[in-house]
Enzyme design. Structure first.
Site, PDB file in Angstrom:
ATOM      1  N   ARG A  65       0.841  -1.214   0.000  1.00  0.00           N
ATOM      2  CA  ARG A  65       0.000   0.000   0.000  1.00  0.00           C
ATOM      3  C   ARG A  65       0.868   1.252   0.000  1.00  0.00           C
ATOM      4  NH1 ARG A  65      -4.370  -0.856   4.617  1.00  0.00           N
ATOM      5  NH2 ARG A  65      -5.089   1.223   3.948  1.00  0.00           N
ATOM      6  N   ASP A 102      -3.716   7.604   4.071  1.00  0.00           N
ATOM      7  CA  ASP A 102      -2.964   8.232   2.967  1.00  0.00           C
ATOM      8  C   ASP A 102      -2.720   9.708   3.280  1.00  0.00           C
ATOM      9  OD1 ASP A 102      -6.137   8.235   1.381  1.00  0.00           O
ATOM     10  OD2 ASP A 102      -5.057  10.068   1.912  1.00  0.00           O
ATOM     11  N   HIS A 117      -6.787   7.088  12.451  1.00  0.00           N
ATOM     12  CA  HIS A 117      -6.356   5.689  12.279  1.00  0.00           C
ATOM     13  C   HIS A 117      -4.878   5.602  11.866  1.00  0.00           C
ATOM     14  CE1 HIS A 117     -10.800   4.343  11.554  1.00  0.00           C
ATOM     15  NE2 HIS A 117     -10.539   4.572  12.813  1.00  0.00           N
ATOM     16  N   CYS A 125       8.250   2.707  16.695  1.00  0.00           N
ATOM     17  CA  CYS A 125       9.079   1.641  17.278  1.00  0.00           C
ATOM     18  C   CYS A 125       8.396   1.060  18.509  1.00  0.00           C
ATOM     19  CB  CYS A 125      10.452   2.178  17.662  1.00  0.00           C
ATOM     20  SG  CYS A 125      11.493   0.929  18.459  1.00  0.00           S
ATOM     21  N   CYS A 144      15.423   0.578  14.175  1.00  0.00           N
ATOM     22  CA  CYS A 144      14.763   1.843  14.521  1.00  0.00           C
ATOM     23  C   CYS A 144      15.769   2.976  14.389  1.00  0.00           C
ATOM     24  CB  CYS A 144      14.246   1.792  15.954  1.00  0.00           C
ATOM     25  SG  CYS A 144      13.747   3.396  16.603  1.00  0.00           S
ATOM     26  N   THR A 185     -17.560   7.600   3.713  1.00  0.00           N
ATOM     27  CA  THR A 185     -17.383   6.530   4.685  1.00  0.00           C
ATOM     28  C   THR A 185     -18.674   5.736   4.839  1.00  0.00           C
ATOM     29  OG1 THR A 185     -16.657   5.965   6.927  1.00  0.00           O
ATOM     30  CG2 THR A 185     -17.902   8.029   6.676  1.00  0.00           C
ATOM     31  N   LEU A 212     -21.307   7.963  -1.867  1.00  0.00           N
ATOM     32  CA  LEU A 212     -21.819   7.386  -3.122  1.00  0.00           C
ATOM     33  C   LEU A 212     -23.197   6.773  -2.880  1.00  0.00           C
ATOM     34  CD1 LEU A 212     -20.673   7.042  -6.001  1.00  0.00           C
ATOM     35  CD2 LEU A 212     -19.883   4.757  -5.344  1.00  0.00           C
TER      36      LEU A 212
HETATM   37  C1  BV8 Z   1     -11.605   0.345  18.996  1.00  0.00           C
HETATM   38  C2  BV8 Z   1      -6.240   1.597   9.620  1.00  0.00           C
HETATM   39  C3  BV8 Z   1     -11.661   0.430  21.390  1.00  0.00           C
HETATM   40  C4  BV8 Z   1      -5.555   0.404   9.122  1.00  0.00           C
HETATM   41  C5  BV8 Z   1      -8.552   1.049  10.224  1.00  0.00           C
HETATM   42  C6  BV8 Z   1     -18.884  -4.219  17.344  1.00  0.00           C
HETATM   43  C7  BV8 Z   1     -19.588  -3.073  17.440  1.00  0.00           C
HETATM   44  C8  BV8 Z   1     -18.897  -1.905  17.478  1.00  0.00           C
HETATM   45  C9  BV8 Z   1     -17.533  -1.856  17.369  1.00  0.00           C
HETATM   46  C10 BV8 Z   1     -16.860  -2.991  17.261  1.00  0.00           C
HETATM   47  C11 BV8 Z   1     -17.506  -4.167  17.270  1.00  0.00           C
HETATM   48  N1  BV8 Z   1     -16.584  -5.148  17.156  1.00  0.00           N
HETATM   49  C12 BV8 Z   1     -15.352  -4.567  17.073  1.00  0.00           C
HETATM   50  C13 BV8 Z   1     -15.525  -3.281  17.141  1.00  0.00           C
HETATM   51  C14 BV8 Z   1     -14.512  -2.287  17.119  1.00  0.00           C
HETATM   52  C15 BV8 Z   1     -13.909  -2.099  15.722  1.00  0.00           C
HETATM   53  C16 BV8 Z   1     -14.958  -2.006  14.654  1.00  0.00           C
HETATM   54  O1  BV8 Z   1     -15.568  -0.974  14.455  1.00  0.00           O
HETATM   55  N2  BV8 Z   1     -15.117  -3.121  13.895  1.00  0.00           N
HETATM   56  C17 BV8 Z   1     -16.130  -3.107  12.832  1.00  0.00           C
HETATM   57  C18 BV8 Z   1     -15.560  -3.655  11.577  1.00  0.00           C
HETATM   58  C19 BV8 Z   1     -17.372  -3.801  13.329  1.00  0.00           C
HETATM   59  N3  BV8 Z   1     -13.231  -0.862  15.865  1.00  0.00           N
HETATM   60  C20 BV8 Z   1     -11.980  -0.897  16.366  1.00  0.00           C
HETATM   61  O2  BV8 Z   1     -11.359  -1.912  16.618  1.00  0.00           O
HETATM   62  C21 BV8 Z   1     -11.364   0.466  16.613  1.00  0.00           C
HETATM   63  N4  BV8 Z   1     -10.803   0.496  17.915  1.00  0.00           N
HETATM   64  O3  BV8 Z   1     -12.805   0.161  18.912  1.00  0.00           O
HETATM   65  O4  BV8 Z   1     -10.898   0.464  20.162  1.00  0.00           O
HETATM   66  C22 BV8 Z   1     -12.362   1.758  21.562  1.00  0.00           C
HETATM   67  C23 BV8 Z   1     -13.691   1.837  21.881  1.00  0.00           C
HETATM   68  C24 BV8 Z   1     -14.302   3.064  22.099  1.00  0.00           C
HETATM   69  C25 BV8 Z   1     -13.616   4.234  21.974  1.00  0.00           C
HETATM   70  C26 BV8 Z   1     -12.315   4.112  21.640  1.00  0.00           C
HETATM   71  C27 BV8 Z   1     -11.691   2.874  21.411  1.00  0.00           C
HETATM   72  C28 BV8 Z   1     -10.209   0.739  15.636  1.00  0.00           C
HETATM   73  C29 BV8 Z   1     -10.716   0.788  14.257  1.00  0.00           C
HETATM   74  C30 BV8 Z   1      -9.609   1.263  13.303  1.00  0.00           C
HETATM   75  C31 BV8 Z   1      -9.102   0.129  12.452  1.00  0.00           C
HETATM   76  N5  BV8 Z   1      -8.192   0.648  11.419  1.00  0.00           N
HETATM   77  N6  BV8 Z   1      -7.656   1.518   9.308  1.00  0.00           N
HETATM   78  C32 BV8 Z   1      -5.612   0.279   7.611  1.00  0.00           C
HETATM   79  O5  BV8 Z   1      -6.107   1.203   6.943  1.00  0.00           O
HETATM   80  O6  BV8 Z   1      -5.116  -0.751   7.161  1.00  0.00           O
HETATM   81  S1  BV8 Z   1     -10.243   1.049   9.848  1.00  0.00           S
HETATM   82  C33 BV8 Z   1     -10.458   1.162   8.143  1.00  0.00           C
HETATM   83  O7  BV8 Z   1     -11.873   1.175   8.009  1.00  0.00           O
HETATM   84  C34 BV8 Z   1      -9.982   2.442   7.508  1.00  0.00           C
HETATM   85  O8  BV8 Z   1      -9.362   3.327   8.354  1.00  0.00           O
HETATM   86  C35 BV8 Z   1     -11.299   3.037   7.052  1.00  0.00           C
HETATM   87  O9  BV8 Z   1     -11.257   4.320   6.922  1.00  0.00           O
HETATM   88  C36 BV8 Z   1     -12.266   2.514   8.051  1.00  0.00           C
HETATM   89  C37 BV8 Z   1     -13.699   2.704   7.638  1.00  0.00           C
HETATM   90  O10 BV8 Z   1     -13.920   2.299   6.356  1.00  0.00           O
HETATM   91  P1  BV8 Z   1     -14.443   3.414   5.295  1.00  0.00           P
HETATM   92  O11 BV8 Z   1     -13.428   4.482   5.178  1.00  0.00           O
HETATM   93  O12 BV8 Z   1     -15.821   3.814   5.657  1.00  0.00           O
HETATM   94  O13 BV8 Z   1     -14.372   2.564   3.964  1.00  0.00           O
HETATM   95  P2  BV8 Z   1     -15.487   1.560   3.375  1.00  0.00           P
HETATM   96  O14 BV8 Z   1     -14.818   0.832   2.284  1.00  0.00           O
HETATM   97  O15 BV8 Z   1     -16.163   0.812   4.478  1.00  0.00           O
HETATM   98  O16 BV8 Z   1     -16.582   2.569   2.756  1.00  0.00           O
HETATM   99  C38 BV8 Z   1     -16.256   3.405   1.683  1.00  0.00           C
HETATM  100  C39 BV8 Z   1     -17.476   4.271   1.426  1.00  0.00           C
HETATM  101  O17 BV8 Z   1     -17.150   5.186   0.370  1.00  0.00           O
HETATM  102  C40 BV8 Z   1     -18.700   3.455   0.959  1.00  0.00           C
HETATM  103  O18 BV8 Z   1     -19.843   3.904   1.675  1.00  0.00           O
HETATM  104  C41 BV8 Z   1     -18.827   3.807  -0.528  1.00  0.00           C
HETATM  105  O19 BV8 Z   1     -20.163   3.881  -0.947  1.00  0.00           O
HETATM  106  C42 BV8 Z   1     -18.195   5.191  -0.585  1.00  0.00           C
HETATM  107  N7  BV8 Z   1     -17.594   5.514  -1.884  1.00  0.00           N
HETATM  108  C43 BV8 Z   1     -16.932   4.682  -2.749  1.00  0.00           C
HETATM  109  N8  BV8 Z   1     -16.499   5.372  -3.834  1.00  0.00           N
HETATM  110  C44 BV8 Z   1     -16.903   6.676  -3.648  1.00  0.00           C
HETATM  111  C45 BV8 Z   1     -17.586   6.765  -2.396  1.00  0.00           C
HETATM  112  N9  BV8 Z   1     -18.105   7.912  -1.926  1.00  0.00           N
HETATM  113  C46 BV8 Z   1     -17.954   9.025  -2.724  1.00  0.00           C
HETATM  114  N10 BV8 Z   1     -17.291   9.008  -3.925  1.00  0.00           N
HETATM  115  C47 BV8 Z   1     -16.770   7.870  -4.422  1.00  0.00           C
HETATM  116  N11 BV8 Z   1     -16.159   7.877  -5.620  1.00  0.00           N
END
Ligand code: BV8
Length: 245
Positions: A65, A102, A117, A125, A144, A185, A212
């Site tokens: 990436r 990004d 994120h 490190c 590091c 999002t 979208l």
């Molecule tokens: C945490 C970095 C504790 C790495 C990322 C059950 C219920 C609730 C929560 C949870 C649960 N089980 C687990 C959890 C927690 C979990 C979570 O949410 N899991 C989900 C999957 C259920 N969350 C965590 O673990 C977070 N930490 O909870 O810690 C805590 C609790 C409370 C308070 C504080 C802390 C940490 C989450 C972060 C993980 N890291 N990224 C990497 O990038 O490799 S998340 C990753 O997903 C990206 O960062 C990304 O941004 C994020 C969200 O995805 P989107 O950006 O929305 O992308 P997606 O593809 O889903 O959607 C794209 C959208 O764009 C679509 O709607 C599409 O229609 C639209 N689109 C497409 N093309 C276009 C467009 N729109 C306009 N124009 C276009 N051309």
């Protein structure tokens, strides 16, 4: 503009962005049909457990990436540029809270960008917690730059199960803003997916979703606009700067 925000002449604006804003720049989203999670499993590449189990596999995923982002053809698009314009021309504060790792917001001129994120072009490190810029490949044998120990460097990104960055600051600006804008999002990942509800609880701000298609939290927004970010975002920013919300 509603009563509470009408008090403040130029209320602050918070813009939450996700992978959709970078799609038209050539970066994949996560959950679309051709998204990243359709090719690799979160459990294999984006959790601390995955990194402990197979660090080379995780480095390979982020190295690819990072190389992709550094490729010449990946440039900011009109949606990123419109947010740069908003920050430059809106007299109140503008903060972009991005879930994206990004650097396209900064390359489009946005200065106030909070990467909740993390950032793909930074490493951290695990031994001395130093952070450093990184544009090349990372591996377990890379030392590091601070403590010179190898094997502790990891991408400076927030994995699933890890606490996102600067959450207190984010909730603070959400509670004081006049407009909360969510762009590109899907509303599947928490705690970011909960921001619109937090803003509504805080009372005064107007909330708008630009995407979208409707996100998981679409019903919570006062206003929704659907279409490609490069089309709908510049138009919406023009409207805000000329007529407010
Ligand atoms: C945490 C970095 C504790 C790495 C990322 C059950 C219920 C609730 C929560 C949870 C649960 N089980 C687990 C959890 C927690 C979990 C979570 O949410 N899991 C989900 C999957 C259920 N969350 C965590 O673990 C977070 N930490 O909870 O810690 C805590 C609790 C409370 C308070 C504080 C802390 C940490 C989450 C972060 C993980 N890291 N990224 C990497 O990038 O490799 S998340 C990753 O997903 C990206 O960062 C990304 O941004 C994020 C969200 O995805 P989107 O950006 O929305 O992308 P997606 O593809 O889903 O959607 C794209 C959208 O764009 C679509 O709607 C599409 O229609 C639209 N689109 C497409 N093309 C276009 C467009 N729109 C306009 N124009 C276009 N051309």
């Amino acid at each position: 503009m509603n009563e509470k925000t009408r008090e403040k002449p130029n209320p602050g604006i918070v813009v939450l962005t996700g992978a959709g804003i970078s799609r038209e720049s050539g970066l994949d989203t996560f959950r679309d049909a051709d998204g990243i999670w359709s090719r690799v499993r979160i459990e294999d590449v984006a959790t601390p457990e995955a990194f402990a189990r197979d660090p080379e596999r995780v480095h390979e995923f982020y190295n690819a990436r990072r190389a992709g982002l550094a490729a010449g053809e990946i440039v900011p698009n009109a949606a990123h540029a419109a947010l740069g314009r908003l920050e430059a021309e809106w007299p109140g504060g503008v903060l972009v809270v991005t879930q994206n790792i990004d650097d396209l917001h900064e390359r489009a001129g946005s200065r106030n960008v909070l990467h909740m994120h993390g950032e793909l072009l930074k490493v951290r490190c695990g031994f001395c917690d130093a952070q450093a810029a990184c544009t090349g490949d990372l591996g377990v044998d890379v030392a590091c730059p601070e403590c010179a120990v190898a094997g502790g460097l990891r991408p400076h990104v927030v994995w699933f199960g890890e606490m996102p960055l600067e959450m207190e600051r984010i909730y603070q600006v959400l509670e004081g803003c006049g407009l909360f804008l969510s762009i590109g999002t899907s509303g599947n990942v928490w705690p970011a997916a909960g921001f619109v509800a937090h803003v509504k609880q805080a009372g005064g701000a107007h909330t708008a979703e630009l995407n979208l298609e409707p996100s998981e939290g679409a019903v919570l927004f006062d206003e929704t606009l659907y279409g490609r970010a490069t089309i709908i975002v510049p138009a919406y920013i023009e409207k805000i700067l000329t007529a407010g919300w």
